[in-house]
Design a protein around this motif. Structure first.
Motif, PDB file in Angstrom:
ATOM      1  N   TYR A 101       0.848  -1.185   0.000  1.00  0.00           N
ATOM      2  CA  TYR A 101       0.000   0.000   0.000  1.00  0.00           C
ATOM      3  C   TYR A 101       0.888   1.240   0.000  1.00  0.00           C
ATOM      4  O   TYR A 101       2.024   1.208   0.466  1.00  0.00           O
ATOM      5  CB  TYR A 101      -0.906   0.028   1.236  1.00  0.00           C
ATOM      6  N   LYS A 102       0.364   2.313  -0.536  1.00  0.00           N
ATOM      7  CA  LYS A 102       1.077   3.591  -0.534  1.00  0.00           C
ATOM      8  C   LYS A 102       0.110   4.671  -0.071  1.00  0.00           C
ATOM      9  O   LYS A 102      -1.100   4.581  -0.308  1.00  0.00           O
ATOM     10  CB  LYS A 102       1.622   3.910  -1.923  1.00  0.00           C
ATOM     11  N   THR A 103       0.636   5.676   0.591  1.00  0.00           N
ATOM     12  CA  THR A 103      -0.194   6.796   1.042  1.00  0.00           C
ATOM     13  C   THR A 103      -0.402   7.756  -0.112  1.00  0.00           C
ATOM     14  O   THR A 103       0.556   8.143  -0.792  1.00  0.00           O
ATOM     15  CB  THR A 103       0.469   7.527   2.224  1.00  0.00           C
TER      16      THR A 103
ATOM     17  N   LEU B 262      -4.972  13.366  -1.139  1.00  0.00           N
ATOM     18  CA  LEU B 262      -6.139  13.634  -1.968  1.00  0.00           C
ATOM     19  C   LEU B 262      -6.506  15.107  -1.869  1.00  0.00           C
ATOM     20  O   LEU B 262      -6.463  15.692  -0.777  1.00  0.00           O
ATOM     21  CB  LEU B 262      -7.321  12.774  -1.514  1.00  0.00           C
ATOM     22  N   PHE B 263      -6.874  15.694  -2.986  1.00  0.00           N
ATOM     23  CA  PHE B 263      -7.323  17.090  -3.032  1.00  0.00           C
ATOM     24  C   PHE B 263      -6.295  18.006  -2.370  1.00  0.00           C
ATOM     25  O   PHE B 263      -6.586  18.713  -1.417  1.00  0.00           O
ATOM     26  CB  PHE B 263      -8.713  17.231  -2.407  1.00  0.00           C
ATOM     27  N   ASP B 264      -5.072  17.940  -2.891  1.00  0.00           N
ATOM     28  CA  ASP B 264      -3.963  18.783  -2.430  1.00  0.00           C
ATOM     29  C   ASP B 264      -3.714  18.662  -0.932  1.00  0.00           C
ATOM     30  O   ASP B 264      -3.421  19.648  -0.256  1.00  0.00           O
ATOM     31  CB  ASP B 264      -4.206  20.250  -2.817  1.00  0.00           C
ATOM     32  N   GLY B 265      -3.835  17.449  -0.411  1.00  0.00           N
ATOM     33  CA  GLY B 265      -3.512  17.205   0.986  1.00  0.00           C
ATOM     34  C   GLY B 265      -4.644  17.440   1.966  1.00  0.00           C
ATOM     35  O   GLY B 265      -4.437  17.368   3.174  1.00  0.00           O
ATOM     36  N   THR B 266      -5.847  17.699   1.467  1.00  0.00           N
ATOM     37  CA  THR B 266      -6.997  17.877   2.354  1.00  0.00           C
ATOM     38  C   THR B 266      -7.316  16.566   3.065  1.00  0.00           C
ATOM     39  O   THR B 266      -7.681  16.548   4.240  1.00  0.00           O
ATOM     40  CB  THR B 266      -8.221  18.371   1.553  1.00  0.00           C
ATOM     41  N   PHE B 267      -7.177  15.461   2.346  1.00  0.00           N
ATOM     42  CA  PHE B 267      -7.404  14.124   2.884  1.00  0.00           C
ATOM     43  C   PHE B 267      -6.219  13.254   2.479  1.00  0.00           C
ATOM     44  O   PHE B 267      -5.461  13.602   1.576  1.00  0.00           O
ATOM     45  CB  PHE B 267      -8.680  13.495   2.298  1.00  0.00           C
ATOM     46  N   SER B 268      -6.098  12.104   3.118  1.00  0.00           N
ATOM     47  CA  SER B 268      -5.131  11.103   2.663  1.00  0.00           C
ATOM     48  C   SER B 268      -5.708   9.727   2.936  1.00  0.00           C
ATOM     49  O   SER B 268      -6.621   9.564   3.760  1.00  0.00           O
ATOM     50  CB  SER B 268      -3.777  11.269   3.361  1.00  0.00           C
ATOM     51  N   THR B 269      -5.178   8.750   2.227  1.00  0.00           N
ATOM     52  CA  THR B 269      -5.578   7.362   2.433  1.00  0.00           C
ATOM     53  C   THR B 269      -4.478   6.467   1.889  1.00  0.00           C
ATOM     54  O   THR B 269      -3.609   6.924   1.146  1.00  0.00           O
ATOM     55  CB  THR B 269      -6.932   7.049   1.755  1.00  0.00           C
ATOM     56  N   ASN B 270      -4.521   5.215   2.271  1.00  0.00           N
ATOM     57  CA  ASN B 270      -3.595   4.227   1.722  1.00  0.00           C
ATOM     58  C   ASN B 270      -4.308   3.451   0.630  1.00  0.00           C
ATOM     59  O   ASN B 270      -5.410   2.953   0.847  1.00  0.00           O
ATOM     60  CB  ASN B 270      -3.119   3.268   2.813  1.00  0.00           C
ATOM     61  N   LEU B 271      -3.671   3.365  -0.524  1.00  0.00           N
ATOM     62  CA  LEU B 271      -4.209   2.616  -1.660  1.00  0.00           C
ATOM     63  C   LEU B 271      -3.220   1.529  -2.061  1.00  0.00           C
ATOM     64  O   LEU B 271      -2.007   1.706  -1.910  1.00  0.00           O
ATOM     65  CB  LEU B 271      -4.431   3.536  -2.866  1.00  0.00           C
TER      66      LEU B 271
END
Length: 188
Positions: free
Chosen positions: A7-9, A12-21
């Motif tokens: 998985y990689k971090t 999202l939306f210029d750092g507003t959110f993040s997630t691992n995909l």
């Protein structure tokens, strides 16, 4: 497969959110037009796709919002048949990096979609959907994973179960990093 390895971090939306995909999902923004309110990642070795979308919330109760977005997606996909298989309020422990006060809704369903605008046989697509209601900034974040059926029914069910684990890992790592962009937009 969902042990954290592979998985990689993703910001999202210029750092507003993040997630691992999973590492085998790539952002398509470099290859295709994607509206500013969406982030789309596709499987480089398959047909599955994740979409993260910021929307203005519909005027429906929290209890109906997941069905609202599923129906909206069915209309956008020109689905010839669709059915919700499960829907519930997501417990806070399944999205630990969002505030407990944030409403989080989960839905799974199937849609039959004719690819190529009606030029073929309808194929089944399993949809995983989570809605994160950010009421303080009057926005919903819609997280979806589309898993099309390209296999036998038995293989498809096994694939859906595998992607259910992947989806759980992705939403389990979803973080609200900063809502500053929303506050700045409201001041403009």
């Amino acid at each position: 497969m969902v042990d954290g390895e592979g998985y990689k971090t993703e910001d999202l939306f210029d750092g507003t959110f993040s997630t691992n995909l999973p590492q085998y999902f790539r952002n398509i923004r470099d290859k295709s037009y994607v509206p500013d309110n969406q982030e789309i990642f596709t499987n480089t070795a398959g047909h599955e796709s994740f979409m993260f979308e910021i929307t203005e919330p519909p005027q429906v109760p929290d209890t109906e919002v997941a069905s609202f977005y599923f129906t909206d997606l069915a209309e956008c996909n020109e689905s010839v048949e669709n059915a919700v298989t499960t829907s519930f309020v997501l417990p806070n422990e399944q999205m630990p990096f969002t505030a407990p006060s944030v409403v989080k809704l989960y839905l799974e369903g199937r849609q039959k979609i004719v690819p190529g605008k009606g030029a073929g046989t309808a194929e089944s697509v399993h949809i995983f959907l989570v809605i994160v209601r950010l009421k303080e900034v009057n926005s919903d974040v819609v997280i979806s994973l589309n898993v099309p059926c390209k296999e036998s029914a038995e293989e498809f069910e096994a694939k859906v179960q595998s992607y259910k684990e992947v989806f759980g890992a992705v939403i389990g790592s979803f973080k609200v990093v900063s809502l500053e962009v929303f506050h700045n937009a409201m001041q403009d």
